[in-house]
Design an enzyme around this catalytic site. Structure first.
Site, mmCIF file in Angstrom:
data_model
loop_
_atom_site.group_PDB
_atom_site.id
_atom_site.type_symbol
_atom_site.label_atom_id
_atom_site.label_comp_id
_atom_site.label_asym_id
_atom_site.label_seq_id
_atom_site.Cartn_x
_atom_site.Cartn_y
_atom_site.Cartn_z
ATOM 1 N N ARG A 1 29.052 8.012 -0.503
ATOM 2 C CA ARG A 1 27.944 7.410 0.262
ATOM 3 C C ARG A 1 26.620 7.538 -0.481
ATOM 4 O O ARG A 1 25.686 6.767 -0.242
ATOM 5 C CB ARG A 1 27.886 8.012 1.668
ATOM 6 C CG ARG A 1 28.894 7.358 2.606
ATOM 7 C CD ARG A 1 29.263 8.230 3.751
ATOM 8 N NE ARG A 1 30.040 9.367 3.274
ATOM 9 C CZ ARG A 1 30.350 10.413 3.998
ATOM 10 N NH1 ARG A 1 29.937 10.491 5.226
ATOM 11 N NH2 ARG A 1 31.073 11.392 3.480
ATOM 12 N N GLU B 1 36.061 25.817 0.263
ATOM 13 C CA GLU B 1 36.528 26.860 1.181
ATOM 14 C C GLU B 1 37.842 27.461 0.663
ATOM 15 O O GLU B 1 38.032 28.666 0.633
ATOM 16 C CB GLU B 1 36.701 26.239 2.565
ATOM 17 C CG GLU B 1 36.820 27.234 3.673
ATOM 18 C CD GLU B 1 36.951 26.533 5.024
ATOM 19 O OE1 GLU B 1 36.768 25.297 5.076
ATOM 20 O OE2 GLU B 1 37.249 27.235 5.993
HETATM 21 P P1 AMP Z 1 28.419 20.221 1.070
HETATM 22 O O1 AMP Z 1 28.915 20.417 -0.330
HETATM 23 O O2 AMP Z 1 29.045 21.145 2.057
HETATM 24 O O3 AMP Z 1 26.906 20.228 1.155
HETATM 25 O O4 AMP Z 1 28.929 18.801 1.542
HETATM 26 C C1 AMP Z 1 28.353 17.683 1.037
HETATM 27 C C2 AMP Z 1 29.249 16.485 1.044
HETATM 28 O O5 AMP Z 1 30.254 16.485 2.068
HETATM 29 C C3 AMP Z 1 28.378 15.294 1.291
HETATM 30 O O6 AMP Z 1 28.589 14.427 0.200
HETATM 31 C C4 AMP Z 1 28.829 14.699 2.595
HETATM 32 O O7 AMP Z 1 29.208 13.363 2.348
HETATM 33 C C5 AMP Z 1 30.032 15.474 3.046
HETATM 34 N N1 AMP Z 1 29.860 16.179 4.340
HETATM 35 C C6 AMP Z 1 29.881 17.510 4.537
HETATM 36 N N2 AMP Z 1 29.751 17.839 5.828
HETATM 37 C C7 AMP Z 1 29.621 16.672 6.488
HETATM 38 C C8 AMP Z 1 29.438 16.315 7.871
HETATM 39 N N3 AMP Z 1 29.366 17.234 8.851
HETATM 40 N N4 AMP Z 1 29.330 15.009 8.178
HETATM 41 C C9 AMP Z 1 29.392 14.063 7.211
HETATM 42 N N5 AMP Z 1 29.581 14.323 5.913
HETATM 43 C C10 AMP Z 1 29.687 15.608 5.541
#
Ligand code: AMP
Length: 174
Positions: free
Chosen positions: A63, A100
């Site tokens: 996205r 995780e």
């Molecule tokens: P993070 O590495 O945990 O910051 O996750 C980032 C990526 O995961 C982003 O590119 C988001 O597209 C996706 N993502 C993580 N959590 C969510 C959520 N609750 N809703 C939508 N997309 C998420």
């Protein structure tokens, strides 16, 4: 054409409980893309958050690609892609980061960013921050002049900002 304000854009984002797994509330931003006026308003709002010195947008799959392409059209800044394994055809450099359970890898063409670039990483969601922190590390490895990040939305309660080494902005906070 009347533009939507940030609150109106925020109201289009849907909560999808237990996706992709139990306990996660997925933030579905696709209704914004289904309303052209909302999408142009979003790109407009995000473009105001781009610091003047930026020379390159670095978009995170997938996205982030949509947002960065809109921003590139609006601002005339070039954008390049950070992708999962096996997607980029030319010489890449990679970064590994912890999930995780286990690890994942992200890749960028090594010719995409130069040491004179002031980089803005672009993604939809700052959640735990692991992904953006990994892309920061990729940019650091390519010796860029500076790195910052921009997100459509931030899940502030997950404290993803703590993982980031450099400045960031988010348009919407939950
Ligand atoms: P993070 O590495 O945990 O910051 O996750 C980032 C990526 O995961 C982003 O590119 C988001 O597209 C996706 N993502 C993580 N959590 C969510 C959520 N609750 N809703 C939508 N997309 C998420």
């Amino acid at each position: 054409m009347g533009l939507l304000d940030t609150q109106q854009i925020k109201s289009l984002i849907l909560d999808v409980p237990d996706f992709p797994k139990k306990g996660i509330i997925f933030k579905d931003i696709t209704p914004i893309f289904e309303m052209p006026k909302a999408f142009s308003s979003l790109i407009n709002e995000l473009s105001f958050l781009i610091p003047k010195e930026i020379t390159k947008l670095v978009a995170i799959e997938s996205r982030g690609f949509i947002l960065a392409s809109g921003l590139s059209q609006k601002t005339n800044l070039p954008f390049c892609l950070v992708r999962k394994k096996g997607k980029l055809p030319r010489k890449t450099i990679k970064v590994s980061y912890d999930l995780e359970y286990g690890t994942d890898e992200l890749y960028i063409h090594d010719s995409s960013i130069k040491s004179y670039d002031h980089v803005l990483i672009v993604d939809d969601v700052l959640a735990t921050g692991g992904t953006a922190a990994a892309v920061e590390a990729l940019c650091t490895n390519l010796n860029v002049s500076s790195t910052q990040s921009l997100f459509l939305l931030e899940l502030a309660f997950l404290n993803g900002a703590d993982k980031l080494k450099y400045n960031y902005k988010s348009l919407i906070q939950f």
